[in-house]
Structures are given as structure tokens and as C-alpha cells.
Design a protein around this motif. Structure first.
Motif, PDB file in Angstrom:
ATOM      1  N   THR A  39       0.282   2.762  16.131  1.00 46.15           N
ATOM      2  CA  THR A  39      -0.214   3.727  15.146  1.00 46.15           C
ATOM      3  C   THR A  39       0.687   3.850  13.918  1.00 46.15           C
ATOM      4  O   THR A  39       0.206   4.125  12.828  1.00 46.15           O
ATOM      5  N   PHE A  40       1.994   3.654  14.073  1.00 42.47           N
ATOM      6  CA  PHE A  40       2.914   4.017  13.001  1.00 42.47           C
ATOM      7  C   PHE A  40       3.188   2.926  11.977  1.00 42.47           C
ATOM      8  O   PHE A  40       3.679   3.217  10.894  1.00 42.47           O
ATOM      9  N   TRP A  41       2.897   1.640  12.296  1.00 44.12           N
ATOM     10  CA  TRP A  41       3.295   0.573  11.361  1.00 44.12           C
ATOM     11  C   TRP A  41       2.530   0.637  10.043  1.00 44.12           C
ATOM     12  O   TRP A  41       3.009   0.200   9.009  1.00 44.12           O
ATOM     13  N   VAL A  42       1.309   1.240  10.120  1.00 40.39           N
ATOM     14  CA  VAL A  42       0.412   1.206   8.973  1.00 40.39           C
ATOM     15  C   VAL A  42       1.037   1.831   7.726  1.00 40.39           C
ATOM     16  O   VAL A  42       0.940   1.306   6.623  1.00 40.39           O
ATOM     17  N   LYS A  43       1.716   2.967   7.965  1.00 44.04           N
ATOM     18  CA  LYS A  43       2.345   3.672   6.840  1.00 44.04           C
ATOM     19  C   LYS A  43       3.320   2.764   6.092  1.00 44.04           C
ATOM     20  O   LYS A  43       3.344   2.726   4.871  1.00 44.04           O
ATOM     21  N   TYR A  44       4.125   2.037   6.884  1.00 45.58           N
ATOM     22  CA  TYR A  44       5.144   1.182   6.256  1.00 45.58           C
ATOM     23  C   TYR A  44       4.495   0.054   5.465  1.00 45.58           C
ATOM     24  O   TYR A  44       4.976  -0.316   4.395  1.00 45.58           O
ATOM     25  N   ALA A  45       3.401  -0.475   6.020  1.00 44.27           N
ATOM     26  CA  ALA A  45       2.705  -1.551   5.299  1.00 44.27           C
ATOM     27  C   ALA A  45       2.214  -1.035   3.954  1.00 44.27           C
ATOM     28  O   ALA A  45       2.352  -1.703   2.923  1.00 44.27           O
ATOM     29  N   ARG A  46       1.664   0.187   3.955  1.00 46.32           N
ATOM     30  CA  ARG A  46       1.154   0.769   2.710  1.00 46.32           C
ATOM     31  C   ARG A  46       2.268   1.010   1.699  1.00 46.32           C
ATOM     32  O   ARG A  46       2.164   0.653   0.525  1.00 46.32           O
ATOM     33  N   ILE A  47       3.341   1.646   2.186  1.00 47.73           N
ATOM     34  CA  ILE A  47       4.450   1.969   1.277  1.00 47.73           C
ATOM     35  C   ILE A  47       5.034   0.686   0.690  1.00 47.73           C
ATOM     36  O   ILE A  47       5.248   0.563  -0.513  1.00 47.73           O
ATOM     37  N   MET A  48       5.263  -0.292   1.568  1.00 48.69           N
ATOM     38  CA  MET A  48       5.908  -1.529   1.140  1.00 48.69           C
ATOM     39  C   MET A  48       5.043  -2.266   0.125  1.00 48.69           C
ATOM     40  O   MET A  48       5.539  -2.762  -0.888  1.00 48.69           O
ATOM     41  N   ARG A  49       3.748  -2.332   0.389  1.00 49.57           N
ATOM     42  CA  ARG A  49       2.855  -3.039  -0.531  1.00 49.57           C
ATOM     43  C   ARG A  49       2.890  -2.385  -1.912  1.00 49.57           C
ATOM     44  O   ARG A  49       3.041  -3.056  -2.937  1.00 49.57           O
ATOM     45  N   ALA A  50       2.772  -1.049  -1.926  1.00 53.00           N
ATOM     46  CA  ALA A  50       2.768  -0.346  -3.209  1.00 53.00           C
ATOM     47  C   ALA A  50       4.079  -0.584  -3.950  1.00 53.00           C
ATOM     48  O   ALA A  50       4.094  -0.846  -5.157  1.00 53.00           O
ATOM     49  N   GLN A  51       5.191  -0.525  -3.223  1.00 53.53           N
ATOM     50  CA  GLN A  51       6.499  -0.744  -3.840  1.00 53.53           C
ATOM     51  C   GLN A  51       6.596  -2.140  -4.444  1.00 53.53           C
ATOM     52  O   GLN A  51       7.079  -2.320  -5.553  1.00 53.53           O
ATOM     53  N   ILE A  52       6.151  -3.126  -3.662  1.00 54.97           N
ATOM     54  CA  ILE A  52       6.302  -4.512  -4.120  1.00 54.97           C
ATOM     55  C   ILE A  52       5.449  -4.765  -5.345  1.00 54.97           C
ATOM     56  O   ILE A  52       5.888  -5.402  -6.306  1.00 54.97           O
ATOM     57  N   ILE A  53       4.241  -4.212  -5.337  1.00 53.02           N
ATOM     58  CA  ILE A  53       3.379  -4.409  -6.498  1.00 53.02           C
ATOM     59  C   ILE A  53       4.022  -3.781  -7.737  1.00 53.02           C
ATOM     60  O   ILE A  53       3.969  -4.335  -8.830  1.00 53.02           O
ATOM     61  N   ARG A  54       4.703  -2.654  -7.544  1.00 51.98           N
ATOM     62  CA  ARG A  54       5.372  -2.003  -8.673  1.00 51.98           C
ATOM     63  C   ARG A  54       6.593  -2.818  -9.113  1.00 51.98           C
ATOM     64  O   ARG A  54       6.776  -3.105 -10.292  1.00 51.98           O
ATOM     65  N   VAL A  55       7.411  -3.196  -8.136  1.00 50.96           N
ATOM     66  CA  VAL A  55       8.682  -3.854  -8.472  1.00 50.96           C
ATOM     67  C   VAL A  55       8.454  -5.242  -9.064  1.00 50.96           C
ATOM     68  O   VAL A  55       9.158  -5.660  -9.979  1.00 50.96           O
TER      69      VAL A  55
END
Lengths: 452, 309
Positions: free
Chosen positions: B179-195
Motif C-alpha cells: 500500500t505504501f510504495w505508491v506515495k513515493y512513486a508519485r513524489i519521486m515522479r513529480a520531483q524528477i519532472i521538475r528537476v
């Protein structure tokens, strides 16, 4: 793709000293506009739409235009940071190869024979940057560097200056350990920094110093060519002058070629040997710096110059104002793209149905009764209104001096058909660059000097 | 060189700088910034005490044999109130020592949160990175999968998985990880697209660095901060949700786990035997609170808008 423009370019006879670093031919970069859940492509933003020019060894070409004209996109394509959607960028052509290439490109694709196709493929494999492989690609990468506008965003905030400037040397395994540090110090000294700056983070520097770090990084691989994307527009005027002088000195020492992208005409006058003026993705005018400043042939260039009062004092009058905004590059105007804002517009400049719609949009009364535009093409359409009175009113207005004289003269038909107003304008094709002087060309239907 | 000297600061004979020394100073600076907030310090103190308790459990208690994670049963001292001799916090219905449960429960919680958080951070970061860095079709497919996971409430999803797999501690770990991995995938994707839109990424491409090195040198270090903040918060959250699952009987009965102890003790609350549930419950509360305080402090201290400027 329009390749005909290239054939008409005025050129010097080929000599060895005339070798080219970068040749841009018919470059196009269109961005698809996607809509809806299925991301259907509904249109194209034509950021760069058929641009050709050359940059010779040791020369500075200034690329000038308003924001949104596609100059940064063009710079990114030249540095291979974006893939063009049409045309090509050729690296390291000799003058002979350049002439051969232009002769080959002048033949429309469908009419090229087997031998011509093979010759073209050969040149492309060796010089066109999106076709380069292996060592040839690495050679291009080493020799084409970029200095970006935003000095803060272009330096990784977590890296020390030594790591930033030394990174290119590391990537190509040119140096390591103390040798690397010494090379970095040398580079820093060349841009007016020093050993004491090695172990600092980018945020500990001023904007001008950060731009020096960017320049040191760009110099690390000893390139032939640097794309300068508005390198000084974020800096104070005094710092700007220092950076420009630094760039100028480095060019003298290293025989560097620059593509200097800017919206600031006084900066290019100081820096550039030749100037390319872009408007809405196309070249409006190109030529030697003095010719552009002394005898601008395109009204857009004239308007840009007039907007800088310190650059010129004899070019005001008709040229004084540049009104309105840049039109939507997804639907560039017909004919000359500048005709919607041109102060010396003629009937031959490409008046079209959109001009009527734009004119209507500017006056509230009448436009809300327009219920539709049935286009036959860009120049001919039926404007459908909700009542007869509006049709008659618009018909009268389009004949009166409420619209520009040039627009009235370009109107070939204007008929009321019930609730429809049929309009047809003179059909005009895109205005191509034509020679105006030695190495000087402009895309304008007028000839002769601009009215003062 | 014309006027290079204009911007050159006066040369000072400063002590010889080295990269290591500069980096150490920066780390100390950051630590100082984190510690400047008193609530963060409170959270850190609680966490350190909890960790000490978990690590020293075999020293400060006599481990139950053969399995120290099972509650010892003292059938001669059932339902004793706190401050009874030998049972400082009282005993449960089954004669389990509450203090033993509280101490070994910290160890269980540490296991649970470390396992779940490390699995989810690694999986989420990898999946989010692939989606954000490669984009296009990968991004679409991966993010639709993430959307499916996110459309089910976290607790109900974990509960369903744990219920299907059967009651055990390992299954709780698995259910929480899924259940918990999803949050990290979302955060990481958004960060990478920004960076990856930063010019320094383009600058690295221009010098010809490889995609993988650009990812590890430029993109990952500049996008990982929010993931670390979320991971800190989740150290507490995992224990909270884990205790919830254990409370409704999805963990093994009789193990030294705070949720299980609260569950076992709750029947006695109405009869006045408050201690068997209260102490383990308090531990869950303190654990979650402490990690939240530190997570908040980290977020403020490492805010990308202020960091490095």
C-alpha cells in the motif's frame, strides 16, 4: 519544408578561410498541441519554421527577436538539446561541401536522382548532427557548448565549482586528481576567477561570477563553437559589460564562433559580426551588423531599432511604434508574418480572413452577432451573422477607412449574400528572403529603403 | 583579459580548503538548521529514547525463551495493576508483563517500520524515477497503475491484503509495503519532472555526460529530499497502521507488539483495568508523534526553496 530560400542566399565565393562551424538549413521545430483525454494532436506550434544561416569559424552571429519568436528553441536545436522536426543542422562543413549541400537541397526531394540522394546521404552522415554516430558525435559534443541565461539554474546547486568546471574533463577522461584541479584553476583564471573559488557552491557567488563559472565550464573542452543564450540579460549593466568583454577576449584568443541569442540590440551591435533577425519562427532579415543597423530592409528590424532610441536617431517617424503582440505561432499570419503589426504594410503583404476576424474582435459591437466563419481557405470565407443589419454594417465598414487602406486594396471580393458576407483577399504566398546588398537579405515585399 | 580584476575579490590567504572540509561544513550547517527548531529536538529525543529501548531490550529485560518476541506468561500474576512488584506496569489478562510488551514492542515496531519504509522507498523511487525520467509510454502505464492503487483507501487496502494472506506479522509487513510504495512513486515522479527541466541537466547533456550519470549526479540528489521527509513521517505512520491491523486481529496473537497488546487489553478497560491498553497505546502515539515532528522539521530545514541559497 521550403528549401527555395536557401538557393537565393547571397554568398561569398568559397575559400578555405570561409569554413563553416555550423550551417542551419530549413530548420523547423513544431510542437504538437494535444487536446482531450486521448491527447489528439489538434495543431502545431511552429516555434521555428524554416530557418537557414551559416556560422563561420571565429565569427559571432547575433540572433535577435522578441520573446516567443523561436530564438531560444533554435539555439537548443543547434546545441542538439532538442530534435528538429524538419530541416537539418550541419556541423563542420567545408565551404565546398556547403555549396554542394545547397545545390543538392535546392532540388526538391521528389525530383532528386539516385546519385543526388546518395551524395546527400553521404554529407548528412558525416555532418548532420542528428545523424552523427560514435566519434563524430563525440567530436560535435566536445566542440559545441552552451552558456545559458539563468546562471543559477545552469549550475547544480549541490556541486562545488571544481566539480562543475572539472566535469567535462572527467567525462572525456582528460584529467584526474591534481592534474584535474590544476586544469580547473587554469580555466577559472581565464574567466577572471581563481584558486580560492574552487571549493565553493554556486550560491556563494554573484550572478556575474556564476556566469563566469558557466563560461569556464563551456571552455573546458576547448570547443570551436558556443551557443550563448541571452548570457547577460539577467545581469546588471556594469556586470554585463564585463562579461561581454570577457566573451570577446576569449573569442580573440581561441578563435571561437558564437551564436549570440538576445533580444538586446545594443548588445549584438557590440558583439556580432552578422545578425539574424527572427520573427515568429522565420528569418525576417539577415546581414552584416553595420548593414542591419545602417540600412535595415525589413520594417520589423526598423521597428526594433526604433524601440532603442540610443541606437539610432534617423529612424523614427513611421517606424516609431511596434504595437500589438506577437500573433499565435500555431496559426501564423499569411504572406509576411509581420503584416498584422507592420507600420508600412502594403496590399501585397498577405491580408486574410483572420485579419477581418481580428479587426472584429477589437470592436465589441458586431462581433457577438458573428455566428460563424465558413472558410474556403485562409484568403476566402463567408462570415455568417445572426441578422442582416450586422452584415450590411460590416460590409460598409470594410469599405470605409475604418480598416487600413492596404487591407481595402487587397480585398478582391466583398459581397452580401443574405446573412453571409463573402470576402476574398488577394492570394499571396509566404514572403521569401531576397538579396538586398552584399550578404544582406530580407523577407519583405517592399524594396528600397524604409520611409523615414 | 580586460577587466577581470573588477569582479575578483581581494586575495586572502585563507586556510587551504579541501572538498571534504567544505562538504563537512555544509553538513554541519544543515544539521544545525534542523536542530534549531525545538519541536524537532523533542521529536529526536523521543526517537533516540525509543531506539535505545529497542536496542537494549535484551539487556533491560530477561528475554523470553525460546522466542523473545512472544509475551512471557506469568499465570500466577494475572491482571495485576501497575507498580506491582516485578510488574512495574502491571500485567494483562493472560499474565503478560506490560513493561516487557512495551519494551519489546519498540523492537517490533522498529523492525516493522524499517522493513516497510526501506522496501517502499526503494520500490517507489525506482518506479517514480522510471516514469519521470523516461516519460512517454512508461510514464502513462506506471502512473495509471499508481492511480488504481491510490483509488483504494490505504487502510482498507492493507486490511484486505492482510486478511486474504492470513494473520501474521510478515503479512502485515507485506500488506503495508504494497500500500505504501505508491506515495513515493508519485513524489519521486513529480520531483524528477521538475528537476530535469533545470538548465544544469541540459548543461550536463551538452558536455556529453551519459543519461545514467546525469540521473545519479544531477537529478536524484536534487529530487530526493521530499522522499526523505515522507519516509521519516512514514516511520511513524507505518507503526500506526500496523498497530491498527494488529488491533483487529491480523497479527499473530501473543507477540510483543503494541497493537496486539492494546487489542488484548481493551476488554478490561470497562472493568477498570486501564493499564494493559494504555501504555502500549501511549507508545504508538509517542512513536508516531516523534517521527512526525522530525519529518516536519526536516521539511522546513531542507525546503528546496531555501536550501543552498
Amino acid at each position: 519544408m521550403t528549401m527555395t530560400a536557401d538557393a537565393s542566399l547571397a554568398r561569398q565565393p568559397a575559400t578555405a578561410a570561409d569554413d563553416l562551424v555550423v550551417s542551419v538549413r530549413g530548420l523547423e521545430k513544431h510542437f504538437p498541441i494535444k487536446e482531450g483525454a486521448l491527447q489528439r494532436v489538434v495543431g502545431q506550434v511552429r516555434a521555428v519554421d524554416g530557418v537557414s544561416f551559416d556560422i563561420r569559424r571565429g565569427e559571432t552571429v547575433g540572433l535577435v527577436g522578441e520573446s516567443g519568436c523561436g530564438k531560444t528553441t533554435l539555439g537548443r536545436c543547434v546545441a542538439a538539446l532538442s530534435d528538429p522536426t524538419g530541416g537539418g543542422i550541419y556541423f563542420g562543413l567545408s565551404a565546398q561541401h556547403r555549396d554542394r549541400l545547397d545545390a543538392l537541397l535546392a532540388v526538391p526531394e521528389a525530383r532528386r536522382g539516385e546519385a543526388e540522394r546518395r551524395a546527400l546521404a553521404e554529407i548528412e552522415a558525416a555532418h548532420r548532427i542528428d545523424r552523427l554516430q560514435g566519434n563524430a558525435w563525440r567530436n560535435f559534443r566536445r566542440n559545441c557548448q552552451v552558456v545559458f541565461q539563468d546562471s543559477f539554474a545552469s549550475l547544480n546547486p549541490r556541486h562545488l565549482v571544481k566539480d562543475i568546471v572539472g566535469r567535462p574533463l572527467e567525462v572525456y577522461r582528460e584529467a584526474s586528481g591534481t592534474a584535474l584541479t590544476e586544469r580547473v584553476v587554469e580555466l577559472l583564471e581565464q574567466v577572471g576567477l581563481g584558486r580560492q573559488h574552487l571549493y565553493r557552491y554556486p550560491h556563494q557567488f554573484s550572478g556575474g561570477q556564476r556566469q563566469r563559472i558557466s563560461i569556464a565550464r563551456a571552455l573546458a573542452l576547448n570547443p570551436e563553437f558556443i551557443v550563448l543564450d541571452e548570457p547577460t540579460s539577467a545581469l546588471d549593466v556594469s556586470v554585463q559589460a564585463q562579461i561581454l568583454n570577457l566573451l570577446h577576449d576569449l573569442q580573440q584568443q581561441r578563435n571561437l564562433a558564437y551564436l549570440f541569442i538576445t533580444h538586446n540590440l545594443s548588445v549584438v551591435r557590440h558583439m556580432a559580426d552578422r545578425i539574424v533577425v527572427m520573427y515568429l519562427g522565420r528569418v525576417a532579415e539577415a546581414g552584416p551588423t553595420e548593414a542591419i543597423f545602417d540600412r535595415p530592409e525589413h520594417p520589423y528590424t526598423g521597428a526594433l531599432l526604433a524601440a532603442n532610441p540610443d541606437l539610432t536617431d534617423d529612424l523614427d517617424g513611421a517606424m516609431r511604434t511596434l504595437e500589438g503582440s506577437v500573433p499565435d505561432p500555431a496559426r501564423p499570419p499569411q504572406g509576411c508574418r509581420f503584416h498584422t503589426r507592420c507600420p508600412v504594410v502594403t496590399p501585397a503583404c498577405g491580408w486574410e480572413v483572420d485579419d477581418v476576424v481580428r479587426w472584429l474582435a477589437d470592436r465589441e459591437a458586431g462581433f457577438d452577432r458573428l455566428s460563424g466563419v465558413e472558410r474556403k481557405d485562409a484568403f476566402e470565407a463567408d462570415l455568417v451573422f445572426e441578422d442582416d443589419a450586422a452584415v450590411a454594417k460590416l460590409s460598409a465598414a470594410l469599405r470605409s477607412d475604418a480598416v487600413p487602406m492596404a487591407m481595402r486594396e487587397a480585398t478582391e471580393a466583398l459581397e452580401v449574400r443574405g446573412r453571409k458576407l463573402h470576402v476574398r483577399f488577394r492570394r499571396v504566398s509566404e514572403v521569401e528572403l531576397t538579396p538586398r546588398g552584399p550578404h544582406h537579405e530580407a523577407a519583405c515585399v517592399r524594396s528600397g529603403p524604409l520611409p523615414v | 583579459m580586460v577587466d577581470a580584476s573588477l569582479s575578483r575579490p581581494p586575495v586572502r590567504r585563507a586556510p587551504v580548503e579541501t572538498a571534504a572540509r567544505v562538504r563537512l561544513r555544509r553538513t554541519l550547517e544543515l544539521t544545525g538548521r534542523v536542530l534549531s527548531d525545538p519541536t524537532t529536538v523533542i521529536g529526536l529525543v523521543i526517537i533516540i529514547l525509543m531506539l535505545a529501548m529497542a536496542l537494549l531490550a535484551p539487556v533491560i529485560t530477561t528475554p523470553n525463551v525460546p522466542d523473545p518476541y512472544q509475551m512471557p506468561r506469568d499465570w500466577g500474576a494475572v491482571r495485576m495493576p501497575p507498580l506491582t512488584e516485578g510488574h512495574l506496569l502491571g500485567t494483562t489478562n493472560n499474565g503478560g508483563d506490560v513493561l516487557y510488551g512495551v519494551i519489546w514492542g519498540a523492537r517490533t515496531s522498529l523492525y516493522l517500520s524499517l522493513l516497510v519504509v526501506s522496501i517502499t522507498v526503494v520500490v517507489g523511487t525506482i518506479i517514480g524515477s522510471i516514469a519521470g525520467f523516461l516519460g512517454g509510454r512508461f510514464d502513462n502505464v506506471l502512473m495509471r497503475i499508481v492511480d488504481v492503487f491510490l483509488s483504494i483507501p490505504e487502510l482498507i487496502f492493507a486490511l484486505a491484503i492482510a486478511a486474504v494472506l492470513g494473520p501474521s506479522f510478515a503479512n502485515i509487513v507485506l500488506a503495508l509495503a504494497v500500500t505504501f510504495w505508491v506515495k513515493y512513486a508519485r513524489i519521486m515522479r513529480a520531483q524528477i519532472i521538475r528537476v530535469k527541466q533545470n538548465d544544469y541537466v541540459d548543461a550536463a547533456r551538452v558536455i556529453g555526460d551519459s543519461k545514467l550519470r546525469i540521473y545519479f549526479k544531477d537529478i536524484l540528489p536534487n529530487s530526493i529530499t521530499p522522499v526523505m521527509v515522507q519516509a521519516t513521517m512514514d516511520m511513524g505512520h507505518v507503526v500506526l497502521v500496523g498497530a491498527t491491523l494488529a488491533f483487529i486481529g491480523l497479527s499473530e496473537a501473543g507477540i510483543a507488539e503494541w497493537g496486539v497488546l492494546v487489542s488484548e487489553g481493551q476488554a478490561g478497560i470497562s472493568s477498570g483495568r486501564w493499564w494493559a491498553s494504555t501504555f502500549p497505546g501511549l507508545m504508538v502515539f509517542l512513536w508516531a508523534l516523534a517521527f512526525n515532528l522530525v519529518g516536519d522539521g526536516l521539511r522546513d530545514a531542507l525546503d528546496p526553496r531555501t536550501e543552498g541559497r
